[in-house]
Design a protein around this motif. Structure first.
Motif, mmCIF file in Angstrom:
data_model
loop_
_atom_site.group_PDB
_atom_site.id
_atom_site.type_symbol
_atom_site.label_atom_id
_atom_site.label_comp_id
_atom_site.label_asym_id
_atom_site.label_seq_id
_atom_site.Cartn_x
_atom_site.Cartn_y
_atom_site.Cartn_z
ATOM 1 N N PHE A 97 0.748 -1.230 -0.032
ATOM 2 C CA PHE A 97 -0.041 -0.060 0.035
ATOM 3 C C PHE A 97 0.801 1.005 0.006
ATOM 4 C CE2 PHE A 97 -2.386 -3.361 1.732
ATOM 5 C CZ PHE A 97 -3.865 -3.155 1.434
ATOM 6 N N ARG A 98 0.390 2.267 -0.588
ATOM 7 C CA ARG A 98 1.202 3.606 -0.349
ATOM 8 C C ARG A 98 0.069 4.625 0.405
ATOM 9 N NH1 ARG A 98 1.098 5.381 -6.449
ATOM 10 N NH2 ARG A 98 -0.805 3.806 -6.434
ATOM 11 N N PHE A 99 0.457 4.979 1.444
ATOM 12 C CA PHE A 99 -0.341 5.846 2.303
ATOM 13 C C PHE A 99 0.005 7.203 2.178
ATOM 14 C CE2 PHE A 99 0.616 1.743 4.422
ATOM 15 C CZ PHE A 99 -0.710 1.280 4.740
ATOM 16 N N ARG A 100 -1.012 7.935 2.266
ATOM 17 C CA ARG A 100 -0.755 9.583 2.266
ATOM 18 C C ARG A 100 -1.619 9.992 3.645
ATOM 19 N NH1 ARG A 100 1.872 7.913 -1.018
ATOM 20 N NH2 ARG A 100 1.976 7.930 -3.403
ATOM 21 N N VAL A 101 -0.780 10.396 4.362
ATOM 22 C CA VAL A 101 -1.184 11.205 5.637
ATOM 23 C C VAL A 101 -1.540 12.523 5.629
ATOM 24 C CG1 VAL A 101 -0.839 11.037 8.084
ATOM 25 C CG2 VAL A 101 0.166 9.277 6.828
ATOM 26 N N VAL A 102 -2.780 12.965 5.655
ATOM 27 C CA VAL A 102 -3.208 14.298 5.510
ATOM 28 C C VAL A 102 -3.184 14.996 6.806
ATOM 29 C CG1 VAL A 102 -5.311 15.660 4.853
ATOM 30 C CG2 VAL A 102 -4.992 13.617 3.644
ATOM 31 N N PRO A 103 -2.531 16.333 6.810
ATOM 32 C CA PRO A 103 -2.471 17.143 7.961
ATOM 33 C C PRO A 103 -3.958 17.102 8.782
ATOM 34 C CG PRO A 103 -1.119 18.107 6.208
ATOM 35 C CD PRO A 103 -2.070 16.906 5.543
ATOM 36 N N GLY A 104 -4.073 17.081 9.933
ATOM 37 C CA GLY A 104 -5.126 17.322 10.569
ATOM 38 C C GLY A 104 -5.547 18.677 10.909
ATOM 39 N N ASP A 105 -4.717 19.547 10.999
ATOM 40 C CA ASP A 105 -4.869 20.973 11.519
ATOM 41 C C ASP A 105 -5.602 21.807 10.095
ATOM 42 O OD1 ASP A 105 -4.858 23.025 13.196
ATOM 43 O OD2 ASP A 105 -3.089 23.769 12.498
ATOM 44 N N ASN A 106 -6.563 22.561 10.576
ATOM 45 C CA ASN A 106 -7.282 23.265 9.617
ATOM 46 C C ASN A 106 -6.545 24.534 8.909
ATOM 47 O OD1 ASN A 106 -9.970 22.200 8.983
ATOM 48 N ND2 ASN A 106 -10.723 22.732 10.848
ATOM 49 N N ALA A 107 -5.469 24.009 8.091
ATOM 50 C CA ALA A 107 -4.651 24.966 7.334
ATOM 51 C C ALA A 107 -4.692 24.768 6.006
ATOM 52 C CB ALA A 107 -3.207 24.730 7.850
ATOM 53 N N ALA A 108 -3.911 25.957 5.203
ATOM 54 C CA ALA A 108 -4.074 25.549 3.811
ATOM 55 C C ALA A 108 -3.345 24.259 3.339
ATOM 56 C CB ALA A 108 -3.449 26.893 3.128
ATOM 57 N N THR A 109 -2.503 24.098 4.184
ATOM 58 C CA THR A 109 -1.731 22.835 3.696
ATOM 59 C C THR A 109 -2.517 21.418 3.610
ATOM 60 O OG1 THR A 109 -0.927 22.496 5.861
ATOM 61 C CG2 THR A 109 0.484 23.441 4.101
ATOM 62 N N ARG A 110 -3.436 21.215 4.499
ATOM 63 C CA ARG A 110 -4.574 20.656 4.732
ATOM 64 C C ARG A 110 -5.427 20.478 3.606
ATOM 65 N NH1 ARG A 110 -9.841 19.691 8.027
ATOM 66 N NH2 ARG A 110 -9.986 17.371 8.076
ATOM 67 N N LEU A 111 -6.106 21.646 3.144
ATOM 68 C CA LEU A 111 -6.804 21.516 2.138
ATOM 69 C C LEU A 111 -6.343 21.122 0.726
ATOM 70 C CD1 LEU A 111 -8.801 25.045 2.952
ATOM 71 C CD2 LEU A 111 -9.405 22.703 3.483
ATOM 72 N N SER A 112 -5.117 21.601 0.617
ATOM 73 C CA SER A 112 -4.304 21.232 -0.574
ATOM 74 C C SER A 112 -3.931 19.582 -0.551
ATOM 75 C CB SER A 112 -2.984 21.842 -0.532
ATOM 76 O OG SER A 112 -2.224 21.455 -1.599
ATOM 77 N N ALA A 113 -3.655 19.055 0.490
ATOM 78 C CA ALA A 113 -3.606 17.707 0.522
ATOM 79 C C ALA A 113 -4.967 16.891 0.309
ATOM 80 C CB ALA A 113 -3.132 17.295 2.066
ATOM 81 N N LEU A 114 -6.097 17.290 0.941
ATOM 82 C CA LEU A 114 -7.268 16.955 0.623
ATOM 83 C C LEU A 114 -7.707 16.972 -0.798
ATOM 84 C CD1 LEU A 114 -9.543 18.303 3.558
ATOM 85 C CD2 LEU A 114 -8.871 15.896 3.305
#
Length: 266
Positions: A97-114
């Motif tokens: 598997f290839r895992f992508r751990v999305v940041p949990g904080d509500n920041a711009a980087t999290r929205l970009s990762a989503l």
């Protein structure tokens, strides 16, 4: 060249021979052109991509480290990560598997990762991590000391976080021509062993809890046939209590087995 081959060749006109040659060349070119796509499909089948989502402090990175058989990340005791982290699990059978751990904080980087995991390069499955109100609270920026939050506040934050993620999952599911899977991973179960059954029920579709109602809405939006949902407990995401025969080891094995089944590895 055999006599029959010479006979056939001589019976064809110049244009006919040219047409056959063009057809053969076109077939060869098509095979070469489709090759990368076929290889990509084969690779994704053997190494599907999995998004690891959830609010800050539930243990997403440590869970991914455990599943990838990787030592805990340096500094992973700090709550929260500002960037998406990547892990890969490889097995002796040439799958993983290839895992992508999305940041949990509500920041711009999290929205970009989503956006990346649910739109730009859609994943094959989702591990959404929850902690039944036992997430490690995050300090407010610029403050020191131990952060404080009640269990009710953490459950409310978890529900708000899930609403954002569920919307992205629904949008991805309706665009896909094949089913996707979601496993709600209830972590830190060693902190509430006496309430484990209640915790699993709280996160299970159809149970009537606030979280379950959001799951039911997601299934309705995505289409029941397009989205499978499982709920599994997972203790000790850092792997320190994964002794042979322990409850944590059994829970990890159950999670890995279910992921393998959902991905067609078994």
């Amino acid at each position: 060249m055999t006599p029959s081959s010479r006979s056939v060749r001589s019976s064809l006109s110049g244009p006919a021979r040219t047409a056959i040659g063009t057809s053969i060349a076109g077939s060869a070119l098509g095979a070469l052109t489709n090759g990368p796509g076929h290889l990509t499909h084969l690779f994704r089948g053997r190494f599907p991509t999995v998004a690891v989502t959830g609010m800050t402090g539930v243990g997403k990175t440590r869970l991914a480290d455990t599943l990838a058989r990787r030592s805990p990340t340096l500094g992973s005791d700090d709550v929260g990560s500002a960037t998406m982290e990547r892990r890969t699990r490889k097995t002796a059978k040439g799958r993983g598997f290839r895992f992508r751990v999305v940041p949990g904080d509500n920041a711009a980087t999290r929205l970009s990762a989503l956006d990346e995991v649910f739109h730009d390069d859609p994943v094959d499955g989702v591990l959404h991590v929850v902690a039944y109100g036992h997430a490690t609270p995050r300090r407010t920026g610029g403050t020191t000391g131990v952060a404080q939050a009640t269990r009710e506040e953490l459950l409310a934050d978890e529900l708000e976080d899930w609403s954002i993620t569920a919307h992205r999952i629904a949008s991805m599911a309706v665009r896909r021509d094949r089913p996707i899977w979601l496993v709600v991973v209830v972590t830190k179960t060693d902190l509430f062993e006496d309430e484990l059954d209640e915790a699993v029920r709280y996160y299970s579709p159809g149970s009537g809890s606030p979280f379950a109602r959001r799951l039911d809405e997601l299934r309705s939006l995505a289409g029941g046939a397009k989205l499978s949902i499982d709920v599994l407990p997972m203790a000790a995401p850092d792997g320190t209590k994964l002794g042979k025969g322990s409850a944590a080891e059994r829970q990890l094995s159950a999670l890995e087995t279910r992921m393998a089944q959902l991905s067609g590895h078994v």
